[in-house]
Design a protein around this motif. Structure first.
Motif, PDB file in Angstrom:
ATOM      1  N   ASP A   1      29.207  69.527  19.175  1.00  0.00           N
ATOM      2  CA  ASP A   1      30.100  68.463  18.810  1.00  0.00           C
ATOM      3  C   ASP A   1      31.603  69.057  18.117  1.00  0.00           C
ATOM      4  O   ASP A   1      32.151  68.566  17.419  1.00  0.00           O
TER       5      ASP A   1
ATOM      6  N   THR B   1      32.348  71.795  16.398  1.00  0.00           N
ATOM      7  CA  THR B   1      32.066  72.679  15.258  1.00  0.00           C
ATOM      8  C   THR B   1      32.290  74.158  15.659  1.00  0.00           C
ATOM      9  O   THR B   1      32.528  74.891  14.698  1.00  0.00           O
TER      10      THR B   1
ATOM     11  N   TYR C   1      23.089  73.657  14.174  1.00  0.00           N
ATOM     12  CA  TYR C   1      23.420  72.281  14.505  1.00  0.00           C
ATOM     13  C   TYR C   1      22.623  71.566  15.479  1.00  0.00           C
ATOM     14  O   TYR C   1      22.187  70.459  15.054  1.00  0.00           O
ATOM     15  N   LYS C   2      21.911  72.087  16.447  1.00  0.00           N
ATOM     16  CA  LYS C   2      21.105  71.580  17.261  1.00  0.00           C
ATOM     17  C   LYS C   2      19.640  71.044  16.351  1.00  0.00           C
ATOM     18  O   LYS C   2      19.417  69.923  16.569  1.00  0.00           O
TER      19      LYS C   2
ATOM     20  N   HIS D   1      20.703  67.939  14.171  1.00  0.00           N
ATOM     21  CA  HIS D   1      20.926  66.811  15.079  1.00  0.00           C
ATOM     22  C   HIS D   1      19.660  66.199  15.436  1.00  0.00           C
ATOM     23  O   HIS D   1      19.403  64.864  15.519  1.00  0.00           O
TER      24      HIS D   1
ATOM     25  N   GLU E   1      25.788  55.034  14.543  1.00  0.00           N
ATOM     26  CA  GLU E   1      27.272  55.777  14.040  1.00  0.00           C
ATOM     27  C   GLU E   1      28.180  54.697  13.935  1.00  0.00           C
ATOM     28  O   GLU E   1      28.937  54.901  12.991  1.00  0.00           O
TER      29      GLU E   1
END
Ligand code: ZN
Ligand code: ZN
Length: 159
Positions: free
Chosen positions: A93, A95, A120-121, A124, A152
């Motif tokens: 995303d 980052t 991150y994954k 997530h 979101e």
């Protein structure tokens, strides 16, 4: 494109990269062990290592705890496999910015980026599971692929 077995030079610091053989997947990963700690993945190789549950131990062991030279990661890089300029692409995303070769599909990650993408994954996935749990009980009529978007939007109103 197939796994490169040629010795290649690091697109970030020009040092000769070291081949790391991953027996499980029968492929070679190029790591800049004598320079910046960057990693070059041939087409599709990164997909085998970018998620937390996938085994990247060999790669991480090779780089962890080592001192590497700092490089400028906004600089244009030339694909070490085919000699053409690579493009910057956002991963995790946005980052992390990785370099991708549109010709051969090769990807170059600066030192530390693989760890960030893997983390991150994983994060997530955790968030998805939590959202799923909430949505299943509260908004069971919303399709799973719409749930994250819906959530979101909802959250963005309050933060
Ligand atoms: Zn390097
Ligand atoms: Zn290339």
């Amino acid at each position: 494109m197939a796994d490169t077995t040629d010795i290649i030079k690091c697109p970030a610091c020009d040092k000769v990269m070291k081949k790391l053989y991953i027996q499980e997947d029968d492929l070679h990963i190029d790591i800049c062990l004598d320079g910046c700690g960057g990693i070059f993945f041939d087409n599709r190789e990164l997909e085998k290592f970018d998620e937390k549950h996938e085994n990247a131990d060999k790669i991480l062991e090779a780089i962890e705890g080592k001192k590497f030279v700092q490089v400028n990661d906004v600089e244009l890089r030339i694909c070490p496999a085919c000699g053409l300029p690579m493009v910057k692409m956002g991963a995790a995303d946005g980052t992390v910015q990785i370099d991708v070769c549109n010709t051969c599909g090769g990807k170059f990650l600066d030192n530390g980026e693989l760890q960030k993408i893997r983390k991150y994954k994983n994060d997530h996935q955790k968030v998805d599971n939590i959202i799923d749990g909430i949505m299943k009980t509260v908004y069971s009529d919303i399709k799973p692929n719409k749930r994250r978007m819906f959530f979101e939007k909802l959250v963005s109103k309050y933060v």
